[in-house]
Design a protein around this motif. Sequence first.
Motif, PDB file in Angstrom:
ATOM      1  N   THR A 225      49.050  32.846  27.713  1.00 56.06           N
ATOM      2  CA  THR A 225      48.201  34.038  27.720  1.00 56.06           C
ATOM      3  C   THR A 225      47.359  34.102  28.982  1.00 56.06           C
ATOM      4  O   THR A 225      47.186  35.172  29.591  1.00 56.06           O
ATOM      5  N   VAL A 226      46.819  32.978  29.405  1.00 56.16           N
ATOM      6  CA  VAL A 226      45.929  32.945  30.572  1.00 56.16           C
ATOM      7  C   VAL A 226      46.715  33.001  31.880  1.00 56.16           C
ATOM      8  O   VAL A 226      46.234  33.548  32.877  1.00 56.16           O
ATOM      9  N   LEU A 227      47.934  32.481  31.888  1.00 55.03           N
ATOM     10  CA  LEU A 227      48.714  32.398  33.126  1.00 55.03           C
ATOM     11  C   LEU A 227      48.873  33.748  33.835  1.00 55.03           C
ATOM     12  O   LEU A 227      48.622  33.837  35.051  1.00 55.03           O
ATOM     13  N   PRO A 228      49.295  34.831  33.153  1.00 56.06           N
ATOM     14  CA  PRO A 228      49.417  36.103  33.877  1.00 56.06           C
ATOM     15  C   PRO A 228      48.078  36.640  34.379  1.00 56.06           C
ATOM     16  O   PRO A 228      48.022  37.267  35.443  1.00 56.06           O
ATOM     17  N   LEU A 229      46.998  36.408  33.648  1.00 53.29           N
ATOM     18  CA  LEU A 229      45.681  36.846  34.115  1.00 53.29           C
ATOM     19  C   LEU A 229      45.336  36.167  35.428  1.00 53.29           C
ATOM     20  O   LEU A 229      44.765  36.794  36.336  1.00 53.29           O
ATOM     21  N   MET A 230      45.674  34.900  35.530  1.00 55.90           N
ATOM     22  CA  MET A 230      45.358  34.143  36.731  1.00 55.90           C
ATOM     23  C   MET A 230      46.245  34.561  37.914  1.00 55.90           C
ATOM     24  O   MET A 230      45.773  34.752  39.031  1.00 55.90           O
ATOM     25  N   CYS A 231      47.533  34.741  37.654  1.00 59.36           N
ATOM     26  CA  CYS A 231      48.470  35.044  38.739  1.00 59.36           C
ATOM     27  C   CYS A 231      48.352  36.486  39.232  1.00 59.36           C
ATOM     28  O   CYS A 231      48.581  36.761  40.423  1.00 59.36           O
ATOM     29  N   MET A 232      47.993  37.429  38.370  1.00 62.92           N
ATOM     30  CA  MET A 232      47.994  38.845  38.726  1.00 62.92           C
ATOM     31  C   MET A 232      46.665  39.310  39.313  1.00 62.92           C
ATOM     32  O   MET A 232      46.544  40.456  39.747  1.00 62.92           O
ATOM     33  N   ALA A 233      45.666  38.439  39.361  1.00 60.73           N
ATOM     34  CA  ALA A 233      44.388  38.806  39.973  1.00 60.73           C
ATOM     35  C   ALA A 233      44.581  39.024  41.471  1.00 60.73           C
ATOM     36  O   ALA A 233      45.287  38.263  42.135  1.00 60.73           O
TER      37      ALA A 233
ATOM     38  N   ALA B 223      44.530  23.280  35.652  1.00 61.63           N
ATOM     39  CA  ALA B 223      43.098  23.572  35.706  1.00 61.63           C
ATOM     40  C   ALA B 223      42.513  23.313  37.089  1.00 61.63           C
ATOM     41  O   ALA B 223      41.679  24.088  37.574  1.00 61.63           O
ATOM     42  N   PHE B 224      42.961  22.255  37.739  1.00 57.69           N
ATOM     43  CA  PHE B 224      42.317  21.842  38.988  1.00 57.69           C
ATOM     44  C   PHE B 224      43.135  22.118  40.244  1.00 57.69           C
ATOM     45  O   PHE B 224      42.655  21.871  41.352  1.00 57.69           O
ATOM     46  N   ALA B 225      44.367  22.620  40.101  1.00 56.24           N
ATOM     47  CA  ALA B 225      45.188  22.911  41.280  1.00 56.24           C
ATOM     48  C   ALA B 225      46.017  24.166  41.030  1.00 56.24           C
ATOM     49  O   ALA B 225      47.206  24.083  40.736  1.00 56.24           O
ATOM     50  N   HIS B 226      45.377  25.332  41.135  1.00 52.80           N
ATOM     51  CA  HIS B 226      46.058  26.586  40.840  1.00 52.80           C
ATOM     52  C   HIS B 226      45.866  27.646  41.922  1.00 52.80           C
ATOM     53  O   HIS B 226      46.113  28.820  41.708  1.00 52.80           O
TER      54      HIS B 226
ATOM     55  N   GLY C 256      56.196  15.119  24.263  1.00 59.34           N
ATOM     56  CA  GLY C 256      56.034  16.529  24.614  1.00 59.34           C
ATOM     57  C   GLY C 256      54.580  16.942  24.725  1.00 59.34           C
ATOM     58  O   GLY C 256      54.183  17.634  25.674  1.00 59.34           O
ATOM     59  N   LEU C 257      53.756  16.517  23.782  1.00 58.38           N
ATOM     60  CA  LEU C 257      52.331  16.859  23.813  1.00 58.38           C
ATOM     61  C   LEU C 257      51.634  16.210  24.996  1.00 58.38           C
ATOM     62  O   LEU C 257      50.736  16.810  25.610  1.00 58.38           O
ATOM     63  N   SER C 258      52.042  14.996  25.331  1.00 60.97           N
ATOM     64  CA  SER C 258      51.462  14.308  26.493  1.00 60.97           C
ATOM     65  C   SER C 258      51.762  15.070  27.779  1.00 60.97           C
ATOM     66  O   SER C 258      50.898  15.220  28.649  1.00 60.97           O
ATOM     67  N   VAL C 259      52.989  15.569  27.893  1.00 68.80           N
ATOM     68  CA  VAL C 259      53.378  16.329  29.084  1.00 68.80           C
ATOM     69  C   VAL C 259      52.590  17.637  29.152  1.00 68.80           C
ATOM     70  O   VAL C 259      52.115  18.032  30.230  1.00 68.80           O
ATOM     71  N   MET C 260      52.425  18.317  28.013  1.00 63.25           N
ATOM     72  CA  MET C 260      51.661  19.571  28.017  1.00 63.25           C
ATOM     73  C   MET C 260      50.202  19.321  28.381  1.00 63.25           C
ATOM     74  O   MET C 260      49.602  20.115  29.124  1.00 63.25           O
ATOM     75  N   ALA C 261      49.618  18.247  27.880  1.00 66.52           N
ATOM     76  CA  ALA C 261      48.227  17.939  28.203  1.00 66.52           C
ATOM     77  C   ALA C 261      48.066  17.652  29.693  1.00 66.52           C
ATOM     78  O   ALA C 261      47.133  18.154  30.339  1.00 66.52           O
ATOM     79  N   SER C 262      48.997  16.882  30.250  1.00 64.82           N
ATOM     80  CA  SER C 262      48.921  16.542  31.672  1.00 64.82           C
ATOM     81  C   SER C 262      49.056  17.785  32.549  1.00 64.82           C
ATOM     82  O   SER C 262      48.289  17.973  33.504  1.00 64.82           O
ATOM     83  N   SER C 263      50.033  18.628  32.227  1.00 62.58           N
ATOM     84  CA  SER C 263      50.247  19.823  33.043  1.00 62.58           C
ATOM     85  C   SER C 263      49.081  20.804  32.915  1.00 62.58           C
ATOM     86  O   SER C 263      48.753  21.512  33.876  1.00 62.58           O
TER      87      SER C 263
ATOM     88  N   GLY D  59      35.717  29.788  34.939  1.00 63.45           N
ATOM     89  CA  GLY D  59      36.253  30.231  33.659  1.00 63.45           C
ATOM     90  C   GLY D  59      37.704  29.846  33.481  1.00 63.45           C
ATOM     91  O   GLY D  59      38.124  29.402  32.396  1.00 63.45           O
ATOM     92  N   MET D  60      38.506  29.997  34.549  1.00 65.95           N
ATOM     93  CA  MET D  60      39.912  29.612  34.482  1.00 65.95           C
ATOM     94  C   MET D  60      40.070  28.107  34.285  1.00 65.95           C
ATOM     95  O   MET D  60      40.933  27.654  33.527  1.00 65.95           O
ATOM     96  N   VAL D  61      39.244  27.346  34.973  1.00 65.78           N
ATOM     97  CA  VAL D  61      39.290  25.886  34.811  1.00 65.78           C
ATOM     98  C   VAL D  61      39.007  25.503  33.364  1.00 65.78           C
ATOM     99  O   VAL D  61      39.724  24.694  32.751  1.00 65.78           O
ATOM    100  N   VAL D  62      37.961  26.099  32.797  1.00 63.66           N
ATOM    101  CA  VAL D  62      37.605  25.777  31.415  1.00 63.66           C
ATOM    102  C   VAL D  62      38.713  26.198  30.451  1.00 63.66           C
ATOM    103  O   VAL D  62      39.021  25.492  29.484  1.00 63.66           O
ATOM    104  N   ALA D  63      39.341  27.365  30.709  1.00 58.01           N
ATOM    105  CA  ALA D  63      40.414  27.833  29.833  1.00 58.01           C
ATOM    106  C   ALA D  63      41.567  26.833  29.792  1.00 58.01           C
ATOM    107  O   ALA D  63      42.095  26.525  28.716  1.00 58.01           O
ATOM    108  N   TYR D  64      41.940  26.309  30.950  1.00 62.56           N
ATOM    109  CA  TYR D  64      43.048  25.357  30.958  1.00 62.56           C
ATOM    110  C   TYR D  64      42.624  23.975  30.472  1.00 62.56           C
ATOM    111  O   TYR D  64      43.449  23.216  29.955  1.00 62.56           O
TER     112      TYR D  64
END
Length: 491
Positions: free
Chosen positions: A292-300, A363-366, A351-358, A447-452
């Motif tokens: 949900t947050v990804l398109p908001l971040m990329c389309m800004a 959050a910090f490199a976008h 799988g959950l570990s990979v999702m948490a890491s990504s 805000g984006m950092v906190v969301a991720y």
Amino acid sequence: MTGLTSTPATTTGPGWTPRLVLSLVSMALVLEIISISSYMVATALKPIGEHFRTGQIAWVMTAWLLMAAIACPVVGKLADIYGKRRMFLISLGVSVVGAALSAMAPTFWVFIVGRALFGCLITCMFLAYSLMRDVFPPRTLALSVSVTAAGMGLMSIPSPFLTGMLLDLWSFRSIFWFFVVVLVVCAPLVVMTTPESPVRTPARVDVLGAALLGTGLASVLVGVSFGPTWGWIHTETLGFLGGGTALLAIWAVSSLRMSSPLIDLRFFREGPMFRITAAAGLGYGTITLYTTVLPLMCMAPISLGLGYGFGVDARQFAILQAPIGVGSLVGGLAAGRAIRSARPALTLVVGLSVMASSSVLTAFAHSAKFPLVLWVLLFGIGMGITTASIPNLVIHSVPADVQASMSSMVQTSQTLIASIFPVAAFTMLNSHVATVIEGYAYYTDTGMVVAYLMCAGASAASLAVAVGLLRRRVHTAEDANATSPEAAALV
């Protein structure tokens, strides 16, 4: 209560056959429609609102989630009693009627009734996995379930292009006609290629339990969905949340005292189902929030200098979103292969570990496209492993005669938590607004950092629950005759 078992499939074939492949494809296509329908309809919200001249557009998404929350437990119980394929086809038929009604609706509220009926399609998710358990050969089951679950992200690649084409060439109604056509094609394929499950549970339908559970879930979902609009301390919000919670509590107490309840809560009290349901809900909540947050971040727009954003439109965003679908398919296939010799609880943890890491990396490199694409691909891989592991974990953890009803509660958990997480995220983001342009809010980089980080936290919470499943071993009916460790079903 019967012991937890893993029941072998009843189909006698040794492995893959053309009919089995078509069966898998037909059910997977139905699940693909579930996967892309939310995105396609969300993209069409503006033209829908403009056409009907309404400010109640939130009901377009809420209506189908409401029906799913109500229908999942009831349909799951009916499937255990009357047959999983039968209920799959009935749900499919109701969904076709709903899509057609939305496509032809003369008024907004007729349109919403169609959207609600279309929500029955969500029940096909757990019904498909439950049906596969009963009729697919054992050697194909884990991979079939994994491919079907992970493949649900694959259509996210072309769906933005398809949505844009339908809206540009025709109108929002063409999206719903698209749903009708695909589902009408899938229904006879399921009939011709997929036998009915022979597994039945002699029982009566708990009408009171269905009413309490359905009304309670619907009330909570309405309160969560409209809380940001009404205000969290508004009388209506508190009434729906409090009333729904009270009804769910009454349902739980009455279910524990009944001999044949809608959902046998003893499985949640004595077995691993509570952990599975919690882990599944938190895992799907993570997926929903991230995507949900990804398109908001990329389309800004880049010109705003927010520290994120590439100024892409919906079609250009599809290129950045594509790695999720690719990664999901790769992760699902890998999980399907691994589950044949490893525990689905272990693949779920991975799988959950990979999702948490990504999520942390996102959050910090976008701020640049290339690293973001890598994080998105990594998240897709974790998503594929997770979504493939959950239905396999349920299959390995409950008896076949309650498979559908237990799976329905997992699906309900996924639906409710997936609807709550974006609301929580936007509540947070609304306190981090950087600027408002033509009524549209753009959020600060913080805000984006906190969301991720919320995504990462949800994955970590799900991971903590899932780790507890590694300590459980479920002795199955096949263990007595097993000749190798691989023959044992482990949780």
